[in-house]
Motif scaffolding. Sequence first.
Motif, PDB file in Angstrom:
ATOM      1  N   PRO A 264      38.466  49.602  28.576  1.00 22.68           N
ATOM      2  CA  PRO A 264      39.354  48.894  27.657  1.00 22.68           C
ATOM      3  C   PRO A 264      40.382  48.046  28.397  1.00 22.68           C
ATOM      4  O   PRO A 264      40.730  48.333  29.540  1.00 22.68           O
ATOM      5  CB  PRO A 264      40.047  50.026  26.903  1.00 22.68           C
ATOM      6  CG  PRO A 264      40.043  51.169  27.851  1.00 22.68           C
ATOM      7  CD  PRO A 264      38.764  51.034  28.640  1.00 22.68           C
ATOM      8  N   LEU A 265      40.864  46.987  27.719  1.00 21.46           N
ATOM      9  CA  LEU A 265      41.899  46.151  28.299  1.00 21.46           C
ATOM     10  C   LEU A 265      43.138  47.001  28.570  1.00 21.46           C
ATOM     11  O   LEU A 265      43.415  47.962  27.842  1.00 21.46           O
ATOM     12  CB  LEU A 265      42.252  45.010  27.343  1.00 21.46           C
ATOM     13  CG  LEU A 265      41.089  44.088  26.963  1.00 21.46           C
ATOM     14  CD1 LEU A 265      41.579  43.005  26.006  1.00 21.46           C
ATOM     15  CD2 LEU A 265      40.450  43.455  28.189  1.00 21.46           C
ATOM     16  N   VAL A 266      43.860  46.640  29.617  1.00 19.18           N
ATOM     17  CA  VAL A 266      44.993  47.441  30.079  1.00 19.18           C
ATOM     18  C   VAL A 266      46.011  47.710  28.963  1.00 19.18           C
ATOM     19  O   VAL A 266      46.438  48.842  28.754  1.00 19.18           O
ATOM     20  CB  VAL A 266      45.685  46.744  31.277  1.00 19.18           C
ATOM     21  CG1 VAL A 266      46.841  47.589  31.782  1.00 19.18           C
ATOM     22  CG2 VAL A 266      44.691  46.495  32.394  1.00 19.18           C
TER      23      VAL A 266
ATOM     24  N   GLY B 105      46.972  36.555  31.135  1.00 18.07           N
ATOM     25  CA  GLY B 105      46.269  36.453  32.415  1.00 18.07           C
ATOM     26  C   GLY B 105      45.405  37.667  32.700  1.00 18.07           C
ATOM     27  O   GLY B 105      44.219  37.552  33.023  1.00 18.07           O
ATOM     28  N   GLY B 106      45.992  38.853  32.565  1.00 21.70           N
ATOM     29  CA  GLY B 106      45.249  40.090  32.816  1.00 21.70           C
ATOM     30  C   GLY B 106      44.113  40.279  31.826  1.00 21.70           C
ATOM     31  O   GLY B 106      43.037  40.779  32.183  1.00 21.70           O
ATOM     32  N   THR B 107      44.359  39.848  30.586  1.00 25.89           N
ATOM     33  CA  THR B 107      43.328  39.976  29.557  1.00 25.89           C
ATOM     34  C   THR B 107      42.122  39.098  29.888  1.00 25.89           C
ATOM     35  O   THR B 107      40.976  39.550  29.831  1.00 25.89           O
ATOM     36  CB  THR B 107      43.901  39.577  28.183  1.00 25.89           C
ATOM     37  OG1 THR B 107      44.983  40.454  27.877  1.00 25.89           O
ATOM     38  CG2 THR B 107      42.859  39.673  27.091  1.00 25.89           C
ATOM     39  N   LEU B 108      42.412  37.852  30.258  1.00 20.39           N
ATOM     40  CA  LEU B 108      41.322  36.947  30.616  1.00 20.39           C
ATOM     41  C   LEU B 108      40.538  37.507  31.805  1.00 20.39           C
ATOM     42  O   LEU B 108      39.301  37.539  31.794  1.00 20.39           O
ATOM     43  CB  LEU B 108      41.871  35.557  30.950  1.00 20.39           C
ATOM     44  CG  LEU B 108      40.778  34.534  31.260  1.00 20.39           C
ATOM     45  CD1 LEU B 108      39.922  34.270  30.032  1.00 20.39           C
ATOM     46  CD2 LEU B 108      41.350  33.230  31.771  1.00 20.39           C
ATOM     47  N   ARG B 109      41.256  38.002  32.816  1.00 19.03           N
ATOM     48  CA  ARG B 109      40.590  38.595  33.988  1.00 19.03           C
ATOM     49  C   ARG B 109      39.659  39.726  33.564  1.00 19.03           C
ATOM     50  O   ARG B 109      38.491  39.757  33.976  1.00 19.03           O
ATOM     51  CB  ARG B 109      41.653  39.150  34.954  1.00 19.03           C
ATOM     52  CG  ARG B 109      41.071  39.917  36.133  1.00 19.03           C
ATOM     53  CD  ARG B 109      42.112  40.863  36.743  1.00 19.03           C
ATOM     54  NE  ARG B 109      42.525  41.868  35.773  1.00 19.03           N
ATOM     55  CZ  ARG B 109      43.757  42.383  35.676  1.00 19.03           C
ATOM     56  NH1 ARG B 109      44.701  41.976  36.494  1.00 19.03           N
ATOM     57  NH2 ARG B 109      44.026  43.295  34.759  1.00 19.03           N
TER      58      ARG B 109
ATOM     59  N   GLY C 266      45.736  41.621  40.464  1.00 18.77           N
ATOM     60  CA  GLY C 266      44.493  41.052  39.943  1.00 18.77           C
ATOM     61  C   GLY C 266      43.398  40.983  41.004  1.00 18.77           C
ATOM     62  O   GLY C 266      42.240  41.300  40.737  1.00 18.77           O
ATOM     63  N   THR C 267      43.806  40.566  42.206  1.00 18.03           N
ATOM     64  CA  THR C 267      42.841  40.487  43.309  1.00 18.03           C
ATOM     65  C   THR C 267      42.280  41.864  43.626  1.00 18.03           C
ATOM     66  O   THR C 267      41.068  42.051  43.765  1.00 18.03           O
ATOM     67  CB  THR C 267      43.533  39.909  44.570  1.00 18.03           C
ATOM     68  OG1 THR C 267      44.196  38.693  44.217  1.00 18.03           O
ATOM     69  CG2 THR C 267      42.528  39.635  45.679  1.00 18.03           C
ATOM     70  N   GLU C 268      43.180  42.846  43.711  1.00 22.80           N
ATOM     71  CA  GLU C 268      42.767  44.218  44.019  1.00 22.80           C
ATOM     72  C   GLU C 268      41.822  44.776  42.957  1.00 22.80           C
ATOM     73  O   GLU C 268      40.807  45.395  43.282  1.00 22.80           O
ATOM     74  CB  GLU C 268      44.002  45.134  44.077  1.00 22.80           C
ATOM     75  CG  GLU C 268      44.656  45.165  45.429  1.00 22.80           C
ATOM     76  CD  GLU C 268      45.703  46.268  45.522  1.00 22.80           C
ATOM     77  OE1 GLU C 268      46.225  46.699  44.479  1.00 22.80           O
ATOM     78  OE2 GLU C 268      46.012  46.677  46.656  1.00 22.80           O
TER      79      GLU C 268
ATOM     80  N   VAL D 220      44.460  34.718  41.003  1.00 24.37           N
ATOM     81  CA  VAL D 220      45.188  33.532  40.547  1.00 24.37           C
ATOM     82  C   VAL D 220      45.212  33.489  39.008  1.00 24.37           C
ATOM     83  O   VAL D 220      46.249  33.203  38.409  1.00 24.37           O
ATOM     84  CB  VAL D 220      44.557  32.241  41.121  1.00 24.37           C
ATOM     85  CG1 VAL D 220      45.264  31.005  40.583  1.00 24.37           C
ATOM     86  CG2 VAL D 220      44.615  32.254  42.643  1.00 24.37           C
ATOM     87  N   PHE D 221      44.083  33.810  38.382  1.00 23.18           N
ATOM     88  CA  PHE D 221      44.018  33.813  36.916  1.00 23.18           C
ATOM     89  C   PHE D 221      44.992  34.841  36.328  1.00 23.18           C
ATOM     90  O   PHE D 221      45.678  34.550  35.344  1.00 23.18           O
ATOM     91  CB  PHE D 221      42.595  34.139  36.445  1.00 23.18           C
ATOM     92  CG  PHE D 221      41.727  32.930  36.293  1.00 23.18           C
ATOM     93  CD1 PHE D 221      41.954  31.795  37.060  1.00 23.18           C
ATOM     94  CD2 PHE D 221      40.665  32.912  35.396  1.00 23.18           C
ATOM     95  CE1 PHE D 221      41.149  30.673  36.930  1.00 23.18           C
ATOM     96  CE2 PHE D 221      39.862  31.786  35.254  1.00 23.18           C
ATOM     97  CZ  PHE D 221      40.098  30.674  36.019  1.00 23.18           C
TER      98      PHE D 221
END
Lengths: 202, 202, 202
Positions: free
Chosen positions: A57-59, A45-49, A106-108, A125-126
Amino acid sequence: MGIQYILEITGTFAFAISGALAVKDQKHQDWFGASFTAFISSIGGGTLRDILLGSYPLVWISDITIIYAIIAGILVTSVFYKFVLRLRKTMFLFDTFGIALFTIIGTEKALYLGVRPEIAVIMGVFTATMGGVLRDVMTNEIPIIYRKEVYATACFTGACSYLLLNKLGAERNTAFIAASLVIIILRILAVRYHWSVPKFFR
Amino acid sequence: MGIQYILEITGTFAFAISGALAVKDQKHQDWFGASFTAFISSIGGGTLRDILLGSYPLVWISDITIIYAIIAGILVTSVFYKFVLRLRKTMFLFDTFGIALFTIIGTEKALYLGVRPEIAVIMGVFTATMGGVLRDVMTNEIPIIYRKEVYATACFTGACSYLLLNKLGAERNTAFIAASLVIIILRILAVRYHWSVPKFFR
Amino acid sequence: MGIQYILEITGTFAFAISGALAVKDQKHQDWFGASFTAFISSIGGGTLRDILLGSYPLVWISDITIIYAIIAGILVTSVFYKFVLRLRKTMFLFDTFGIALFTIIGTEKALYLGVRPEIAVIMGVFTATMGGVLRDVMTNEIPIIYRKEVYATACFTGACSYLLLNKLGAERNTAFIAASLVIIILRILAVRYHWSVPKFFR
């Protein structure tokens, strides 16, 4: 950020467990498959966001702790799975805390990157749900968001609550906790009283 | 760009309707699932194109009108779905206009970003078809491009026509319209006369 | 880099063949579907790696030779498919060389981009296996990494071997070849003696 970081790592850990458990009923469920599924569930989810927002870089690439939290989740599931399976209710609570936390984080993050509130809600949501969706697509299940329970809808409501509280001038921590509670309570009530989202075609 | 923009928004709206309708035969078809599917169908292709090309911000993240066009498509489908379902032929035309438009827009955008023509063709076809493919993967259908009708092949031919006209020095609007017509006519004829792409294994 | 480049193009060519062959047992297997599947199989893994690492432009977008290697693979499969199908063992060897090569190339590229070794291993395994996973998701098969054979695990072991040799100060070409051999030998032995990864749930 101390407490939030610990919660995030705990959420990742819990998502890894639910990911590894997802291969339980599969015909093919070796160590690699279980690990891969755990990995996808936790960081999907976090990656897609972040890919959608172009935030690099991705988290999990910059913070290796996340990878180790996932590995810990996999090992715990393997060693204690009989125990874990008996903890259905605890797991449900973990998962519920997880999606609440991930939605607001994610929203933040999206807001912080300067997108409009409507987009921030989508990203929230994603973040919470797309890991599960990817897991289900991979294991040929019907994606979780199509199933009956109020799942993504709880995240959606929580993300909107956060934005509303934000707009009304609520302090950040208050908004964070209140919006998370909206998601948690909504999901618990939905499962308890068999609520479902109205059908699209009547 | 005025007319093209209106067409683009209309195309997004039409794709959202066909996305929402796609959950009709699913066992699980609540509001959230239908909305999610509509969303994926409409913006999936362009999103994939832009991620592959590294072109940020994504169109729907910088232009919120697209999100509202999708929401409008979802609402219209919900309220008028009996009517919409009877409009099969109209929907088919909408969809055909949509893929024609998206193919050429995708091809143009890729060229504008400086890639080779071969890559621009791929991006054009992806823009038009990958939203539907993602929708089908999500709902456990066989992806649309594997089904019989001349679908992606029409887009492919259209994208190539555009490049050819471009190379022959045709004026941009002429090339745009002519190449779109190639796609539209090819698809209509294919459905009308049951054309299909030759089998790969004879 | 001369030899490695030739190997890379050959690997892409071989993956395209196995991708095109994957539609053999599908009900719908026209030219477009076969080409699309070949395309996804060949470049899916490297594309995912580069998107996750934010490394642009994607390899196949900047080097058109890759696209032509895929097209060659598709044409060869179409013209000689009866012959190709009889070459099962040769194809298996090609595929095994392919995943070995792609694993190490992926691991090296990630290291070169400055990520931690743990992430480099993940990227190596993804480069080799995610093309096949995407192919399987598209064609509604159970993704290859869930099936019994030691497949991704061989890549994982090879990537770890490469990092270990690297750390022990081995010369780059030596490490490359030795780690590739680890993957190749492991996979051949696994298939020969029906090894499988231990089950996750006993």
